[in-house]
Design a protein around this motif. Structure first.
Motif, mmCIF file in Angstrom:
data_model
loop_
_atom_site.group_PDB
_atom_site.id
_atom_site.type_symbol
_atom_site.label_atom_id
_atom_site.label_comp_id
_atom_site.label_asym_id
_atom_site.label_seq_id
_atom_site.Cartn_x
_atom_site.Cartn_y
_atom_site.Cartn_z
ATOM 1 N N ASP A 1 22.670 22.749 28.823
ATOM 2 C CA ASP A 1 22.529 22.884 30.270
ATOM 3 C C ASP A 1 22.533 24.351 30.665
ATOM 4 O OD1 ASP A 1 22.703 20.142 30.232
ATOM 5 O OD2 ASP A 1 24.686 20.035 31.145
ATOM 6 N N ILE A 2 21.914 24.641 31.810
ATOM 7 C CA ILE A 2 21.857 26.007 32.323
ATOM 8 C C ILE A 2 22.557 26.041 33.679
ATOM 9 C CG2 ILE A 2 20.387 27.933 32.979
ATOM 10 C CD1 ILE A 2 20.214 27.167 30.004
ATOM 11 N N LEU A 3 23.516 26.949 33.812
ATOM 12 C CA LEU A 3 24.233 27.166 35.064
ATOM 13 C C LEU A 3 23.878 28.552 35.582
ATOM 14 C CD1 LEU A 3 26.424 25.882 36.964
ATOM 15 C CD2 LEU A 3 28.117 27.186 35.654
ATOM 16 N N THR A 4 23.658 28.666 36.895
ATOM 17 C CA THR A 4 23.297 29.953 37.479
ATOM 18 C C THR A 4 23.830 30.049 38.903
ATOM 19 O OG1 THR A 4 21.431 31.458 37.916
ATOM 20 C CG2 THR A 4 21.054 29.128 38.325
ATOM 21 N N GLY A 5 23.901 31.262 39.416
ATOM 22 C CA GLY A 5 24.405 31.474 40.772
ATOM 23 C C GLY A 5 25.132 32.820 40.851
ATOM 24 N N PRO A 6 25.855 33.053 41.955
ATOM 25 C CA PRO A 6 25.863 32.252 43.177
ATOM 26 C C PRO A 6 24.505 32.304 43.870
ATOM 27 C CG PRO A 6 27.731 33.777 43.119
ATOM 28 C CD PRO A 6 26.769 34.204 42.047
ATOM 29 N N MET A 7 24.234 31.245 44.628
ATOM 30 C CA MET A 7 22.945 31.087 45.265
ATOM 31 C C MET A 7 23.003 31.521 46.727
ATOM 32 S SD MET A 7 21.588 29.895 42.562
ATOM 33 C CE MET A 7 19.968 29.867 43.322
ATOM 34 N N SER A 8 21.865 32.090 47.198
ATOM 35 C CA SER A 8 21.766 32.458 48.614
ATOM 36 C C SER A 8 20.379 32.145 49.158
ATOM 37 C CB SER A 8 22.084 33.945 48.806
ATOM 38 O OG SER A 8 21.158 34.747 48.077
ATOM 39 N N ALA B 1 31.675 25.621 45.272
ATOM 40 C CA ALA B 1 32.935 26.128 44.729
ATOM 41 C C ALA B 1 33.529 27.163 45.676
ATOM 42 C CB ALA B 1 32.718 26.740 43.348
ATOM 43 N N TYR B 2 34.840 27.354 45.545
ATOM 44 C CA TYR B 2 35.548 28.355 46.339
ATOM 45 C C TYR B 2 36.376 29.236 45.412
ATOM 46 C CZ TYR B 2 34.283 25.987 50.653
ATOM 47 O OH TYR B 2 33.577 25.446 51.704
ATOM 48 N N GLU C 1 41.637 30.748 49.844
ATOM 49 C CA GLU C 1 40.337 30.790 49.172
ATOM 50 C C GLU C 1 39.354 31.667 49.934
ATOM 51 O OE1 GLU C 1 40.366 26.563 46.790
ATOM 52 O OE2 GLU C 1 39.314 26.629 48.727
ATOM 53 N N SER C 2 38.418 32.248 49.195
ATOM 54 C CA SER C 2 37.387 33.103 49.781
ATOM 55 C C SER C 2 36.200 32.263 50.230
ATOM 56 C CB SER C 2 36.947 34.163 48.765
ATOM 57 O OG SER C 2 38.034 34.948 48.347
ATOM 58 N N ASN C 3 35.136 32.938 50.646
ATOM 59 C CA ASN C 3 33.953 32.247 51.151
ATOM 60 C C ASN C 3 33.318 31.374 50.081
ATOM 61 O OD1 ASN C 3 34.238 33.498 53.646
ATOM 62 N ND2 ASN C 3 32.880 35.191 53.112
ATOM 63 N N ARG C 4 32.693 30.321 50.530
ATOM 64 C CA ARG C 4 32.044 29.350 49.659
ATOM 65 C C ARG C 4 30.988 29.998 48.780
ATOM 66 N NH1 ARG C 4 29.083 25.841 53.283
ATOM 67 N NH2 ARG C 4 27.133 26.800 52.654
ATOM 68 N N LYS C 5 30.897 29.529 47.542
ATOM 69 C CA LYS C 5 29.827 29.927 46.633
ATOM 70 C C LYS C 5 29.095 28.681 46.163
ATOM 71 C CE LYS C 5 31.731 34.323 44.971
ATOM 72 N NZ LYS C 5 30.700 35.137 45.631
ATOM 73 N N THR C 6 27.781 28.806 46.077
ATOM 74 C CA THR C 6 26.933 27.708 45.637
ATOM 75 C C THR C 6 26.334 28.057 44.287
ATOM 76 O OG1 THR C 6 26.392 27.150 47.930
ATOM 77 C CG2 THR C 6 24.936 26.288 46.222
ATOM 78 N N PHE C 7 26.423 27.116 43.353
ATOM 79 C CA PHE C 7 25.851 27.308 42.023
ATOM 80 C C PHE C 7 24.800 26.227 41.775
ATOM 81 C CE2 PHE C 7 29.995 29.268 41.913
ATOM 82 C CZ PHE C 7 29.785 30.438 41.209
ATOM 83 N N PRO D 1 32.131 20.345 51.686
ATOM 84 C CA PRO D 1 33.532 20.614 51.346
ATOM 85 C C PRO D 1 34.021 21.921 51.963
ATOM 86 C CG PRO D 1 32.302 19.914 49.416
ATOM 87 C CD PRO D 1 31.294 20.145 50.496
ATOM 88 N N ALA D 2 35.243 21.901 52.459
ATOM 89 C CA ALA D 2 35.819 23.060 53.144
ATOM 90 C C ALA D 2 36.730 23.840 52.206
ATOM 91 C CB ALA D 2 36.596 22.604 54.381
ATOM 92 N N ALA D 3 36.995 25.077 52.595
ATOM 93 C CA ALA D 3 37.919 25.923 51.843
ATOM 94 C C ALA D 3 39.350 25.486 52.080
ATOM 95 C CB ALA D 3 37.738 27.380 52.247
ATOM 96 N N LEU D 4 40.202 25.786 51.105
ATOM 97 C CA LEU D 4 41.636 25.585 51.236
ATOM 98 C C LEU D 4 42.289 26.930 51.543
ATOM 99 C CD1 LEU D 4 42.287 23.235 48.165
ATOM 100 C CD2 LEU D 4 41.909 22.583 50.558
#
Length: 245
Positions: free
Chosen positions: A120-127, A217-218, A197-203, A191-194
Motif C-alpha cells: 500500500d502507498i500512504l501520502t500526505g498531508p493533503m491540501s 488525523a490530528y 491536538e493541532s489542526n486536522r491533517k488529511t492523508f 471527526p473533530a479535534a480533542l
C-alpha cells in the motif's frame, strides 16, 4: 491492507523518510525509490494529564490545597481510564504483510510517483492535490500531483500540466484517482479535534487492490509526529474520465 491497522482512536508515531529520487525527473514526473515502512504492534499508556500551572503569586489555603489535590487525583484516574494505544512506524518489512506500506512524499511542481510492487502507498498531508494510480510504459505507479494550495502558482500549473499531458495521451482505463481533501466526507460528521491536538491533517491511502481511502488525523500539539486516527473512509474514484484536472 493497512486500512485494517488505521484504527479510529489509535495513535501513530509517524516519522516519514526523506524521499530519494530513483532517477532524474522526466516530463514532469519524479519517481522516488520505494522505502518500505511498517506499523508496529501497538502498546498502551495513560493519556496525558493537563499541566498543573498555578498562577504566579498564588498561595493556596489548606482547603484550596485539598481541593486541588482531589482534582488532580481525579485527573490521574481519568488519564488511566483513557489509555492511549500507540503504534510506532518502523523501517523495513514486517512479517505480517498487512502492516507494510510505502510512503510517497509531496514534491512541489511535479508528479511524485512510486512503484507499489505489492504494498500500500500512504501520502500526505493533503491540501487539494490529486492522488492517482496509472500505467506508464507497462509499469504501475501511484502518483501525487504536486500542486500548491493555490491553483494559479507556477508549481500548481506545472504539476497539473505534467499530469494532463500524460492523461491526454494515455488510454482510457489506464489511470484512476481521487482528491482526498476535496472529495465529500460521507462517513458521518467530520471527526473533530480533542483537547491538546493541532489542526486536522488529511492523508491518502492507495491499497494494493487499487482502492482509495481518505484518512483524517490530528497531531498532538506537544508531539507533532504523533497523530490520532480520527476517521477513515473508502472513496470512489473521482478523477474525470479523460483525466484532465
Amino acid at each position: 491492507m493497512i486500512e485494517q491497522k488505521l484504527i479510529v482512536g489509535r495513535y501513530l508515531e509517524l516519522n516519514t523518510p526523506v524521499p530519494v529520487n530513483a532517477r532524474p525527473a522526466a516530463n514532469g514526473f519524479q519517481e522516488v525509490t520505494r522505502q518500505i515502512l511498517h506499523i508496529s504492534k501497538s502498546s498502551s499508556k495513560s493519556a496525558p494529564m493537563a499541566p498543573n500551572n498555578p498562577m504566579a503569586g498564588f498561595n493556596p489555603t489548606f482547603k484550596q490545597k485539598m481541593e486541588i489535590g482531589f482534582q488532580r487525583a481525579g485527573q490521574h484516574v481519568q488519564s488511566q481510564m483513557d489509555r492511549q494505544r500507540t503504534s510506532n512506524v518502523g523501517t523495513g518489512h514486517s512479517p505480517k504483510v498487512h502492516r507494510n506500506f510505502a510512503w510517497l512524499e509531496w514534491l512541489p511542481g511535479v508528479v511524485s510517483e512510486v512503484r507499489p510492487n505489492g504494498v500500500d502507498i500512504l501520502t500526505g498531508p493533503m491540501s487539494g492535490c490529486w492522488i492517482t494510480t496509472y500505467l506508464r510504459n507497462g509499469v504501475r505507479y501511484v502518483g501525487h500531483v504536486g500542486t500548491d494550495m493555490t491553483p494559479t502558482t507556477p508549481n500548481s500549473i506545472a504539476a497539473r500540466t505534467a499530469w494532463n499531458n500524460y492523461a491526454r495521451d494515455a488510454q482510457i482505463g489506464a489511470f484512476s484517482g481521487f482528491n482526498p481533501f476535496n472529495d465529500p466526507w460521507t462517513n458521518g460528521a467530520m471527526p473533530a479535534a480533542l483537547p491538546g491536538e493541532s489542526n486536522r491533517k488529511t492523508f491518502a491511502l492507495v491499497t494494493t487492490e487499487g482502492h482509495f481511502y481518505t484518512v483524517i488525523a490530528y497531531p498532538q500539539a506537544s508531539q507533532p509526529t504523533r497523530i490520532r486516527i480520527a476517521g477513515i473512509q473508502r472513496n470512489t474514484p473521482s478523477l474525470p474520465v479523460r483525466g484532465q484536472i
